[in-house]
Scaffold this active site. Structure first.
Site, PDB file in Angstrom:
ATOM      1  N   THR A 194     -32.664  32.564  39.871  1.00  0.00           N
ATOM      2  CA  THR A 194     -33.912  32.120  39.262  1.00  0.00           C
ATOM      3  C   THR A 194     -33.682  31.158  38.109  1.00  0.00           C
ATOM      4  O   THR A 194     -34.466  30.224  37.902  1.00  0.00           O
ATOM      5  CB  THR A 194     -34.714  33.341  38.764  1.00  0.00           C
ATOM      6  N   THR A 234     -31.086  37.711  39.562  1.00  0.00           N
ATOM      7  CA  THR A 234     -31.166  39.082  39.044  1.00  0.00           C
ATOM      8  C   THR A 234     -31.194  40.159  40.123  1.00  0.00           C
ATOM      9  O   THR A 234     -30.814  41.298  39.860  1.00  0.00           O
ATOM     10  CB  THR A 234     -32.413  39.249  38.154  1.00  0.00           C
TER      11      THR A 234
END
EC number: 3.5.1.1
Length: 329
Positions: free
Chosen positions: A15, A94
């Site tokens: 991300t 993540t």
């Protein structure tokens, strides 16, 4: 602990570097330019010399596989052994950040430099993103000095690479190290076969939670797929359906057939102590190895590191039971 003078930033995707596409957010190249521009505009930017290496392909970390762990390991070893780098910052998505931190902990045993993983919940440049805070915070740690070994930094928390888990899917404080009981004897030394210089191979691994209704045929079907190692997530202190002889026989037969089976607790704050209940003792007697208070990520990563080095069942079980880098102690 020493300040890092020549840092490698290993950008794997995630991300933190994503940009909007017609299909939604996706990993994007060119992050080095964005990172240098951001740091140049900050009066408080850490004074760390760094170079960026971009992995190919860049990944949404939901697509992370063992081959990607091995590629990261190779890039890090090359950077340290031949590139003169004395620290490595891994930028990572993540979803599987804690899994990769654990796997790298065992793939890089004995590496004489600090390796730190970080990422973000929102892309760099997005309103109110945590990306630059996490990245700059990580750089400051390298500037001040870090211990050798693999660690994870997120939302101002520095976590052991083998003790972190992702607990939240939206909040910035997504990662934590839960207080799971540690009970392992520390290995006197890391054997050469597990040293970071030792190449590893892919391993067929599986994770299976115990649940009401688990049948022996479920377990045998999984084991018959060629699994070399299994992480069995037991109830509480390491219990399971001990009155199901067919299930116990399936576990025993798998161990006799050369499958390494380790037991961890499926409780977020839990530890395997087989002898607490008879239901745990019967599982242990099938040949299970206790993972103590290890997390799923750590148990899976450790099995990968041990079996991927070519250890046989007895050797893998021996080293799994010992603390190698702080995962059990």
């Amino acid at each position: 602990m020493r300040a890092v003078k020549n840092l490698l930033v290993l950008y794997t995707g995630g991300t933190i570097g994503m940009l909007e596409t017609p299909e939604g957010l996706a990993p994007a190249g060119g992050f080095e330019v964005r990172m240098r521009e951001h740091l140049a505009a900050r009066s408080d930017a850490p004074q760390v010399q760094w170079a960026l290496c971009e992995m190919n392909p860049l990944l949404d970390s939901a697509n992370m596989q063992q081959a990607n762990w091995l590629a990261m390991r190779d890039a890090i070893v090359e950077a340290v052994e031949h590139g003169g780098h004395d620290g490595v910052l891994v930028l990572h998505g993540t979803d599987t950040l804690a899994y990769s931190a654990a796997a790298l902990s065992f793939l890089l045993l004995g590496l004489p430099v600090p390796v730190l993983l970080t990422g973000s919940m929102l892309p760099a440049g997005a309103p109110d993103s945590d990306a630059w805070d996490n990245l700059v915070g990580a750089l400051r740690l390298f500037e001040c000095g870090l211990e050798d070994g693999v660690q994870l930094f997120f939302h101002d928390q520095l976590l052991h690479g083998c003790r972190a888990s992702k607990l939240r899917s939206e909040a910035f404080d997504a990662f934590a190290a839960l207080p799971r009981h540690r009970d392992g004897e520390r290995a006197a030394a890391i054997p050469s076969v597990l040293d970071y210089r030792q190449p590893r191979q892919p391993v067929k691994l599986a994770v299976l939670p115990v649940f009401p209704g688990l049948q022996a045929e479920h377990l045998r079907g999984l084991l018959d797929s060629g699994v070399q190692g299994l992480v069995l997530e037991c109830y509480g202190s390491g219990t399971g359906p001990s009155d199901d002889q067919a299930l116990l026989d399936a576990l025993h037969d798998a161990r006799q057939g050369g499958v390494v089976i380790v037991a961890i607790s499926q409780c977020p704050v839990g530890s395997v102590v087989f002898d607490t209940y008879a239901a745990g003792s019967r599982l242990r007697d099938t040949g299970l190895v206790s993972g103590g208070g290890m997390t799923r990520e750590a148990a899976l990563g450790k099995l990968f590191g041990l079996l991927g080095a070519g250890l046989d069942v007895q050797a893998a079980e021996h080293w799994f039971a010992l603390d190698l880098c702080g995962e059990r102690a």
